[in-house]
Design a protein around this motif. Structure first.
Motif, PDB file in Angstrom:
ATOM      1  N   ASP A 126       0.808  -1.221   0.000  1.00 10.00           N
ATOM      2  CA  ASP A 126       0.000   0.000   0.000  1.00 10.00           C
ATOM      3  C   ASP A 126       0.838   1.267   0.000  1.00 10.00           C
ATOM      4  OD1 ASP A 126      -2.368  -1.460   0.065  1.00 10.00           O
ATOM      5  OD2 ASP A 126      -2.464  -1.452   2.263  1.00 10.00           O
TER       6      ASP A 126
ATOM      7  N   ALA B 295       1.668   6.189  -9.875  1.00  7.90           N
ATOM      8  CA  ALA B 295       0.251   6.488 -10.064  1.00  7.90           C
ATOM      9  C   ALA B 295      -0.035   7.244 -11.352  1.00  7.90           C
ATOM     10  CB  ALA B 295      -0.263   7.283  -8.861  1.00  7.90           C
TER      11      ALA B 295
ATOM     12  N   TRP C 199      -0.374  -0.579 -10.557  1.00  7.12           N
ATOM     13  CA  TRP C 199      -1.502  -1.239  -9.881  1.00  7.12           C
ATOM     14  C   TRP C 199      -1.215  -2.714  -9.669  1.00  7.12           C
ATOM     15  CZ3 TRP C 199      -4.784  -5.251 -11.171  1.00  7.12           C
ATOM     16  CH2 TRP C 199      -5.951  -5.391 -10.398  1.00  7.12           C
TER      17      TRP C 199
ATOM     18  N   ILE D  75      -9.250   0.516   2.392  1.00  9.97           N
ATOM     19  CA  ILE D  75      -8.864   0.628   0.982  1.00  9.97           C
ATOM     20  C   ILE D  75      -9.728  -0.308   0.155  1.00  9.97           C
ATOM     21  CG2 ILE D  75      -6.959   0.340  -0.661  1.00  9.97           C
ATOM     22  CD1 ILE D  75      -5.056   0.896   1.706  1.00  9.97           C
ATOM     23  N   ALA D  76     -10.255   0.168  -0.970  1.00 13.04           N
ATOM     24  CA  ALA D  76     -11.132  -0.652  -1.804  1.00 13.04           C
ATOM     25  C   ALA D  76     -10.392  -1.860  -2.357  1.00 13.04           C
ATOM     26  CB  ALA D  76     -11.696   0.194  -2.949  1.00 13.04           C
ATOM     27  N   SER D  77     -11.093  -2.960  -2.513  1.00 15.10           N
ATOM     28  CA  SER D  77     -10.473  -4.205  -2.968  1.00 15.10           C
ATOM     29  C   SER D  77      -9.895  -4.101  -4.365  1.00 15.10           C
ATOM     30  CB  SER D  77     -11.490  -5.350  -2.925  1.00 15.10           C
ATOM     31  OG  SER D  77     -12.600  -5.075  -3.768  1.00 15.10           O
ATOM     32  N   GLY D  78     -10.366  -3.135  -5.181  1.00 14.78           N
ATOM     33  CA  GLY D  78      -9.845  -2.945  -6.524  1.00 14.78           C
ATOM     34  C   GLY D  78      -8.846  -1.825  -6.639  1.00 14.78           C
ATOM     35  N   ALA D  79      -8.489  -1.192  -5.507  1.00 11.01           N
ATOM     36  CA  ALA D  79      -7.564  -0.065  -5.544  1.00 11.01           C
ATOM     37  C   ALA D  79      -6.147  -0.492  -5.885  1.00 11.01           C
ATOM     38  CB  ALA D  79      -7.571   0.669  -4.203  1.00 11.01           C
ATOM     39  N   THR D  80      -5.770  -1.678  -5.462  1.00 13.87           N
ATOM     40  CA  THR D  80      -4.488  -2.302  -5.792  1.00 13.87           C
ATOM     41  C   THR D  80      -4.755  -3.758  -6.115  1.00 13.87           C
ATOM     42  OG1 THR D  80      -3.888  -3.152  -3.590  1.00 13.87           O
ATOM     43  CG2 THR D  80      -3.405  -0.816  -4.038  1.00 13.87           C
TER      44      THR D  80
ATOM     45  N   ARG E  75      -9.469  -7.038   1.278  1.00 22.52           N
ATOM     46  CA  ARG E  75      -9.750  -5.812   2.023  1.00 22.52           C
ATOM     47  C   ARG E  75     -10.914  -5.943   3.010  1.00 22.52           C
ATOM     48  NH1 ARG E  75      -5.197  -2.753   1.509  1.00 22.52           N
ATOM     49  NH2 ARG E  75      -4.518  -2.729  -0.662  1.00 22.52           N
TER      50      ARG E  75
ATOM     51  N   ASN F  81      -9.808  -9.367  -8.784  1.00 21.63           N
ATOM     52  CA  ASN F  81      -8.777  -8.629  -9.537  1.00 21.63           C
ATOM     53  C   ASN F  81      -8.075  -9.486 -10.586  1.00 21.63           C
ATOM     54  OD1 ASN F  81      -9.170  -6.212  -8.160  1.00 21.63           O
ATOM     55  ND2 ASN F  81      -7.652  -6.692  -6.591  1.00 21.63           N
TER      56      ASN F  81
END
Length: 508
Positions: A201, A220, A228, A413-418, A423, A482
């Motif tokens: 993260d 980013a 990602w 943190i959203a499960s699709g953020a990385t 999460r 993901n």
């Protein structure tokens, strides 16, 4: 000589408390076609001739250095690489990748070499192993609050350097000998993660050697898709990371380490109390619960605060748990908790974390993991786990690592953020069983790991932690929702599947 001699550093705790060469970035169309079906092992002379241009140190079969480099974390897998290359510059890594592609040889980076399935050696014979131990730079930027770290740095030296440079740290695992590379790329949980996040993260940027032999920076704003993917699924699926940039966090205030032991008959009660407490535990506290068939029952962790506040921090746990039979509470500084959690004496000189002389930890073992989501096991689930465990192999142990809870930054943190998808977990159970050159015991231990995993599955999830890699698990367990996006990114960055191992991200 300080000896760190365990497969998991926590085991000690509980058993006694690589000519500069430059390359233009090739287009995908210019790459040498590479397919596992057409791969053929090049002779050592061909590989040596290719690698010599970069003047890298290389070890081939038959040499003493080769045998030493073959030291494996899990001795179940004595793979025979085509060669080891020890780069100290990025162009040398580029050369290794180009050679592997041209000669159609598998390639695998090795950071610390702690892969549970020994994927650091490629997970098969005939692979060119790129040992990244020569990438040891640690460059702290106090003003920016960041650190640049070479991918061959191990966690012990990294934490010690950051402490000495500014009393800061990164949230990372407890074992000092683990390499930052694979650890960060697969998540990287540790005893400050609920406050600061997974190590993945806090990755701000990575430098990556790609399948073309080119070098890219991913962050980013630049190569964001690769950035990602690297944060949770980057271990030898998309390229070789040579450097990370992490955000650092202040840990200059007093820190309290705690440990409470309970009886075998109280294992059910302590699991239940741990779950109830974990749901509401503040982010300043990270903890684990250790259990084993012979009666091991220990609740321990780190509180980022003074000992005078610990009773309030742990009050919910003790309102639901039995009284401990033994306890140890120590208010100290952060670096001394690193010693303790690494299986070292709290009285040791922190310089031991530099690992100047250490014994590489190896063993024979089988490991699995399973993620349990809130609110945790039902009573039936706890009882099933306890009954199955107590009737199982005494050479096994289980660690419930608290990932989540309502205050944990990991779950905000959203499960699709990385790419790290887990999460909404409460805790992860690490399951391990060890043996020593006894085939009957090995078979029994491996069978037991499968038995207890299957026993608790109805009460848990289908998810597992990728840093505790298990060849028996499907990729969906590690990457969940993901996975399809990861496959798309894999097709873009490595369409000919140069970077692969038995559980790498596929191209289809």
């Amino acid at each position: 000589m300080e000896v760190i001699n365990s497969v998991m550093c926590g085991w000690i705790l509980f058993m006694g408390f690589l000519l500069h060469v430059s390359f233009a970035h090739q287009s995908v169309a210019d790459q040498v076609p590479f397919s596992p079906k057409t791969r053929k092992l090049a002779g050592a002379t061909d590989l040596a001739g290719c690698l010599v241009a970069a003047k890298s140190r290389v070890a081939f079969p038959g040499s003493p250095e080769y045998q030493s480099a073959r030291t494996v974390f899990n001795r179940r897998f004595p793979y025979s690489p085509a060669a080891f290359v020890f780069p100290t510059t990025v162009p040398q890594v580029q050369n290794a990748v180009v050679c592997a592609v041209q000669l159609r040889i598998g390639i695998s980076p090795r950071s610390g070499g702690h892969s549970y399935e020994d994927y650091s050696l490629g997970g098969r014979d005939g692979v060119l192993v790129v040992d990244l131990a020569g990438f040891k730079q640690i460059e702290y930027n106090r003003k920016a609050g960041t650190v640049k770290v070479g991918s061959g740095v191990r966690l012990g030296p990294l934490k010690l350097a950051l402490w000495n440079l500014g009393k800061v740290t990164v949230p990372a695992g407890n074992c000092p000998t683990v390499g930052v590379g694979g650890h960060a790329l697969g998540g990287g949980w540790g005893f400050t993660s609920r406050k600061f996040g997974m190590l993945s993260d806090i990755i701000i940027e990575v430098e990556v050697v790609t399948s073309t032999g080119g070098v890219v920076t991913a962050n980013a704003k630049k190569n964001a898709d690769l950035y990602w993917a690297m944060r949770g699924a980057g271990a030898n699926s998309f390229g070789i990371v040579t450097q990370f940039t992490f955000r650092v966090h202040d840990v200059s205030a007093p820190v309290t380490h705690f440990s409470f032991s309970f009886q075998k008959s109280q294992q059910f009660q302590t699991i239940k109390a741990y779950q109830i407490w974990g749901l509401a535990a503040g982010a300043e506290t990270s903890a684990s619960l250790y259990l084993d068939p012979s009666g091991g029952n220990n609740f321990y962790g780190t509180f980022l605060g003074p000992s005078s506040n610990l009773n309030g921090v742990l009050s919910i746990f003790f309102a639901n748990s039995p009284a401990p039979s033994n306890q140890a509470v120590l208010e100290t500084d952060y670096i001394h908790t690193v010693l303790i959690d690494g299986g070292l004496s709290q009285d040791a000189n922190p310089s031991v974390l530099n690992l100047d002389n250490y014994t590489y930890p190896t063993s024979l073992f089988k490991a699995k993991s399973i993620i349990v989501k809130a609110p945790g096991f039902s009573d039936a689930g706890i009882q099933t786990f306890v009954n199955t465990m107590q009737a199982g192999q005494v050479t096994s142990y289980f660690i419930f690592d608290l990932f989540g809870g309502s205050a944990s930054i990991v779950n905000t943190i959203a499960s699709g953020a990385t790419a790290w998808v887990h999460r909404n977990s409460l805790f992860n159970i690490q399951m391990l069983s060890y043996w020593q050159f006894n085939l009957d015991q090995a078979n029994a231990d491996i069978a037991f790991m499968g038995k207890i995993w299957n026993a608790v599955l109805p009460f848990a999830s289908l998810e597992a932690y990728q840093n505790y890699i298990d060849r028996d698990m499907p990729l969906s367990a590690y990457y969940g929702s993901n996975l399809n996006r990861l496959i798309t990114i894999k097709k873009s960055w490595d369409p000919t599947n140069v970077f692969n191992f038995p559980q790498s991200i596929p191209v289809n």
